[in-house]
Write an enzyme that holds these catalytic residues in place. Structure first.
Site, PDB file in Angstrom:
ATOM      1  N   ASP A   1      26.129  33.340  44.758  1.00  0.00           N
ATOM      2  CA  ASP A   1      27.466  33.523  44.208  1.00  0.00           C
ATOM      3  C   ASP A   1      27.798  32.278  43.394  1.00  0.00           C
ATOM      4  OD1 ASP A   1      30.125  34.569  43.940  1.00  0.00           O
ATOM      5  OD2 ASP A   1      29.918  35.473  45.930  1.00  0.00           O
TER       6      ASP A   1
ATOM      7  N   ASP B   1      31.568  35.007  39.945  1.00  0.00           N
ATOM      8  CA  ASP B   1      32.907  35.251  40.467  1.00  0.00           C
ATOM      9  C   ASP B   1      33.915  35.325  39.314  1.00  0.00           C
ATOM     10  OD1 ASP B   1      34.588  35.346  42.904  1.00  0.00           O
ATOM     11  OD2 ASP B   1      35.441  33.469  42.146  1.00  0.00           O
TER      12      ASP B   1
ATOM     13  N   GLU C   1      31.634  39.798  38.517  1.00  0.00           N
ATOM     14  CA  GLU C   1      32.817  40.432  39.098  1.00  0.00           C
ATOM     15  C   GLU C   1      33.903  40.437  38.026  1.00  0.00           C
ATOM     16  OE1 GLU C   1      36.209  39.866  42.571  1.00  0.00           O
ATOM     17  OE2 GLU C   1      35.431  38.155  41.483  1.00  0.00           O
TER      18      GLU C   1
ATOM     19  N   HIS D   1      33.749  42.013  50.080  1.00  0.00           N
ATOM     20  CA  HIS D   1      34.464  41.135  51.016  1.00  0.00           C
ATOM     21  C   HIS D   1      35.940  40.970  50.683  1.00  0.00           C
ATOM     22  CE1 HIS D   1      33.494  38.860  47.508  1.00  0.00           C
ATOM     23  NE2 HIS D   1      34.277  37.877  47.898  1.00  0.00           N
ATOM     24  N   ASP D   2      36.422  41.656  49.645  1.00  0.00           N
ATOM     25  CA  ASP D   2      37.831  41.533  49.255  1.00  0.00           C
ATOM     26  C   ASP D   2      38.632  42.806  49.498  1.00  0.00           C
ATOM     27  OD1 ASP D   2      37.518  38.931  48.223  1.00  0.00           O
ATOM     28  OD2 ASP D   2      36.958  39.677  46.237  1.00  0.00           O
TER      29      ASP D   2
HETATM   30  O1  TEU Z   1      37.964  37.679  43.835  1.00  0.00           O
HETATM   31  C1  TEU Z   1      38.898  37.879  42.802  1.00  0.00           C
HETATM   32  C2  TEU Z   1      40.226  38.376  43.206  1.00  0.00           C
HETATM   33  O2  TEU Z   1      41.128  38.252  42.414  1.00  0.00           O
HETATM   34  C3  TEU Z   1      40.421  39.015  44.540  1.00  0.00           C
HETATM   35  O3  TEU Z   1      40.260  38.061  45.509  1.00  0.00           O
HETATM   36  C4  TEU Z   1      41.776  39.639  44.694  1.00  0.00           C
HETATM   37  O4  TEU Z   1      42.787  38.743  44.418  1.00  0.00           O
HETATM   38  C5  TEU Z   1      41.975  40.148  46.073  1.00  0.00           C
HETATM   39  O5  TEU Z   1      40.868  40.843  46.456  1.00  0.00           O
HETATM   40  C6  TEU Z   1      43.183  41.057  46.119  1.00  0.00           C
HETATM   41  O6  TEU Z   1      42.943  42.138  46.927  1.00  0.00           O
HETATM   42  C7  TEU Z   1      37.044  36.656  43.795  1.00  0.00           C
HETATM   43  C8  TEU Z   1      36.316  36.595  45.114  1.00  0.00           C
HETATM   44  O7  TEU Z   1      35.613  37.783  45.317  1.00  0.00           O
HETATM   45  C9  TEU Z   1      37.310  36.302  46.195  1.00  0.00           C
HETATM   46  O8  TEU Z   1      36.756  36.350  47.467  1.00  0.00           O
HETATM   47  C10 TEU Z   1      37.890  34.933  45.913  1.00  0.00           C
HETATM   48  O9  TEU Z   1      38.890  34.658  46.839  1.00  0.00           O
HETATM   49  C11 TEU Z   1      38.449  34.837  44.503  1.00  0.00           C
HETATM   50  O10 TEU Z   1      37.603  35.398  43.520  1.00  0.00           O
HETATM   51  C12 TEU Z   1      38.647  33.398  44.115  1.00  0.00           C
HETATM   52  O11 TEU Z   1      37.408  32.775  43.919  1.00  0.00           O
END
Ligand code: TEU
Length: 535
Positions: free
Chosen positions: A100, A201, A262, A327-328
């Site tokens: 990542d 990311d 992403e 994971h989000d």
């Molecule tokens: O995620 C981008 C992101 O905007 C999401 O975290 C979103 O805000 C959240 O899922 C709302 O439901 C990436 C990564 O995947 C995440 O884990 C990180 O926290 C984020 O970037 C910051 O690096």
């Protein structure tokens, strides 16, 4: 023909959240030796690559998505030698390893930011985005993804810095050539070591509007407390594609490497935008995520619509990827609720993921039907949940420890797990499913094996079939003379589908019929949640 197909097109990729996979030293947090110990499990499942959520040094304000040293492994996960061993062992099993790469921002404790913050004339000042305030207010109205304004006042030097996420995640200034150069060197470090690529990311956040113009406000179709703004000037700037093209030039200097980006968009997703990061299909990202299917309602109609829009957006020379979990986002079986339908829906969703055109990404635990854990306010650790509880309960529920067995803590750790293990683990775990030939785990494994030996399924064209209706999603996958028909009944009741005389009729795979059976009726009755692949 087969030998020219890159692994990331024909293969299946497995995302794992290292904190939650397997803990080998009893500190309650998963680690690299834990991943190495489970490579045989992953090889047996049939995956071609693994993507590790961040393992670099981090103060963990956002659990690794805030990196303070791009070249070191955080001690909680192990040492660099543990990583080299993991890489070597994975490669010996034919499994690629994707890291990542979190470079929209660094940690506020990264030495670059520490220097940048030290004085206005520090050579690293321009590596981040610093601005004077306007009448004692922030430079503009931009909002952070994790709540509040995106500007943090820094008293010692009397300016604000930009952070699209937490204030502990200052955004790098991607307009600065030195930043581009520095990140390219970090990438080379891992590519030279033999890492097979990167998951980038929030690739769509990198370059910001040169004049920092204000964003308009406006609620999207599914308003969330943190998506109040239309992010026109702080995200999705066309200049970011130039950065991606440079990255592509770099990775192309190595054999067989891959970048998946992403492209973060709030619901309902934006397949056209995601596809722009593929460039022509050959000069930018190899793969990019589109979250429309994740955000979609459950059902044959909504999934057909989301899948079609995504496929239509892909440039001619490009390649899609498919994802139902990460994971989000709440795990798919929790999003689509109704526990009594979960076993049927789990197989339907698996079949969808593994038979659409495009590289499938499986999120750890998806293959055994893990659902979200229940995390109380007191147990919460995710900063997003802390900020928005109870409107957004955070992302901890989809990050609970992998359920390996019915041993204490699901066999994840001998210590106190960093997040509570889902109490359903005595029922839902790898060991139990390994013993049951009808389990979800076997279903994933069998379908992955079928993909491997059926190029039409992994590489073929995708075409919706005319018989599709509100209950049944049906599509063809074809390559040369080979043509398969995938039929999925999303409903919990019997449903029918009309066949064309030219449709394939021999059962290749399915949940309810014997392999080799001939299906010839013009109107076929499907059992509830039936998966059927005809060839
Ligand atoms: O995620 C981008 C992101 O905007 C999401 O975290 C979103 O805000 C959240 O899922 C709302 O439901 C990436 C990564 O995947 C995440 O884990 C990180 O926290 C984020 O970037 C910051 O690096």
């Amino acid at each position: 023909m087969k030998q020219n197909v890159p692994w990331w097109k024909s293969g299946v990729i497995y995302q794992l959240y290292p904190r939650s996979f397997l803990d080998t030293d009893g500190d309650g947090t998963g680690d690299l030796p834990g991943i190495t110990a489970k490579l045989d499990y992953l090889a047996d499942l049939g995956v071609d690559g693994i993507w590790l959520s961040p393992i670099n040094c981090s103060p963990m304000f956002d659990f690794g998505y805030d990196i303070s040293d791009y070249r070191e492994i955080d001690p909680v996960f192990g040492r660099l030698s543990d990583f080299q061993h993991l890489l070597d062992q994975a490669h010996q099993r034919g499994i690629r390893v994707i890291l990542d790469l979190v470079v929209n921002h660094t940690s506020h404790l990264h030495p670059w930011f520490v220097a940048s913050r030290a004085s206005r004339d520090n050579p690293k000042r321009g590596w981040y985005i610093w601005r004077d305030g306007k009448n004692k207010k922030p430079p503009n109205n931009w909002l952070a993804a994790f709540g509040g304004g995106a500007w943090q006042w820094d008293e010692p030097t009397g300016q604000y810095y930009l952070h699209s996420f937490l204030k502990e995640q200052p955004d790098l200034n991607w307009r600065n050539p030195e930043v581009r150069q520095a990140i390219a060197e970090e990438m080379r470090f891992w590519l030279d070591m033999g890492v097979d690529g990167f998951r980038l990311d929030v690739i769509n956040f990198f370059v910001k509007d040169e004049n920092l113009r204000a964003n308009p406000f406006g609620l999207g179709p599914t308003p969330r407390p943190y998506d109040l703004q239309k992010h026109i000037y702080d995200r999705n700037r066309p200049e970011t594609l130039d950065v991606v093209r440079v990255f592509r030039g770099l990775t192309d200097q190595y054999d067989d490497r891959m970048m998946v980006g992403e492209v973060y968009t709030p619901p309902p997703g934006d397949p056209k935008l995601s596809a722009t990061y593929l460039g022509t299909g050959e000069d930018a990202l190899h793969l990019s995520f589109d979250f429309s299917i994740i955000y979609s309602r459950y059902g044959a109609g909504p999934f057909m619509k989301a899948a079609s829009q995504w496929m239509e957006s892909i440039p001619w020379a490009g390649w899609p990827c498919q994802v139902l979990n990460n994971h989000d986002q709440p795990r798919s079986l929790s999003r689509y609720g109704r526990p009594k339908h979960a076993p049927g829906r789990a197989k339907i969703l698996a079949a969808l993921l593994l038979t659409l055109r495009g590289t499938p990404f499986i999120y750890y635990g998806e293959e055994i039907g893990m659902v979200n854990g229940r995390i109380t306010r007191r147990q919460l650790v995710d900063p997003l949940g802390k900020k928005y509880w109870p409107l957004h309960k955070g992302r901890d529920p989809e990050r609970t420890p992998m359920q390996w067995s019915n041993a204490p803590s699901a066999g994840f750790s001998t210590g106190d797990p960093w997040l509570p293990v889902n109490p359903d683990y005595p029922l839902i775990n790898v060991e139990a499913q390994q013993q049951d030939p009808n389990s979800l785990l076997h279903f994933y494994r069998n379908l992955i094996a079928l993909r491997r030996k059926t190029p039409a399924l992994s590489l073929g064209d995708w075409q919706p079939a005319a018989g599709s209706n509100r209950s049944v999603m049906a599509y063809y996958r074809s390559l040369g003379a080979d043509r398969l028909l995938v039929v999925l009944n999303f409903d919990a009741s019997v449903a029918g589908i009309d066949f064309l005389a030219t449709d394939p009729a021999r059962v290749v795979f399915g949940t309810h019929r014997r392999k080799g059976e001939i299906v010839s009726a013009p109107r076929l009755k499907l059992a509830p949640h039936e998966v059927l692949i005809l060839g």
